[in-house]
Design an enzyme around this catalytic site. Sequence first.
Site, mmCIF file in Angstrom:
data_model
loop_
_atom_site.group_PDB
_atom_site.id
_atom_site.type_symbol
_atom_site.label_atom_id
_atom_site.label_comp_id
_atom_site.label_asym_id
_atom_site.label_seq_id
_atom_site.Cartn_x
_atom_site.Cartn_y
_atom_site.Cartn_z
ATOM 1 N N CYS A 64 -63.379 24.084 46.175
ATOM 2 C CA CYS A 64 -63.843 22.738 45.858
ATOM 3 C C CYS A 64 -62.878 22.063 44.888
ATOM 4 O O CYS A 64 -62.486 20.909 45.086
ATOM 5 C CB CYS A 64 -65.244 22.803 45.260
ATOM 6 S SG CYS A 64 -65.985 21.181 44.958
ATOM 7 N N CYS A 90 -59.951 24.951 36.354
ATOM 8 C CA CYS A 90 -60.141 24.243 37.620
ATOM 9 C C CYS A 90 -58.998 24.462 38.593
ATOM 10 O O CYS A 90 -59.163 24.262 39.791
ATOM 11 C CB CYS A 90 -60.348 22.750 37.367
ATOM 12 S SG CYS A 90 -58.891 21.903 36.729
#
Length: 252
Positions: free
Chosen positions: A130, A241
């Site tokens: 994602c 991330c």
Amino acid sequence: MAEPRPRDTIDTAPRFTAAQAADLDARLAPLPAAQALAALIGDRLAGRVALVSSFGAEAAVLLHMVAQVDSSVPVIFLDTGKHFPETLAYRDALAARLGLTDLRSLTPDPADLAARDAAGERWSYDPDGCCDLRKVRPLARALAGFDATISGRKAFQAGTRAALPLVEIDASDAAGRLKINPLRDWQKADLDAYFAAHALPRHPLEAAGYPSIGCAPCTSPVAEGEDARAGRWRGFAKVECGIHVGGGSSND
């Protein structure tokens, strides 16, 4: 007979070498953050620079500091489509308050989302995938024209960030782009003092127990005694991330 025209060539060499990054780090690391930024931006020691900001809990400090040097520095925000509404409102209000004139909100490629996350639920079973779709890929495309980025990472936020230098080579590709971490040795008290001294607005979710704020599905409140980023991707073996790799691997 005329001399033959020199053959056109494309310079594919890295923008900066590791040695050049180390030299800049050694020269500028002893300076206060604002002075280091003035040299890197104002004197163009880092070439074409962009600030990558999540507009999270501590983002206002670095945004204000950069705006004091040059409010036209491009500010890149990764609009993943999964942010808290409070973050988007804070982004707009803070950009207006600081007079930022080049705020760039990047969105994921619609074709990528359609192919790999049509339901919008990839975060729940593959958060790395994602983040790759919604952060890493859009940022990589946007940074092609820059020589350096400014990051808000700080050593106290997590063990993975304990050894951050002021200037390093961005290891996410082979471009030799610099990554600049002006607040790497700041503590929470330093940030709070800066907020107070410059009357900067706080992110509205900070008071609700969110010291580090990312996308809504992957951010939870932090309990007393936990590190500042404990609420990011809780329950997954994930601490970054993906836009920061090497050198101490989200911005705030």
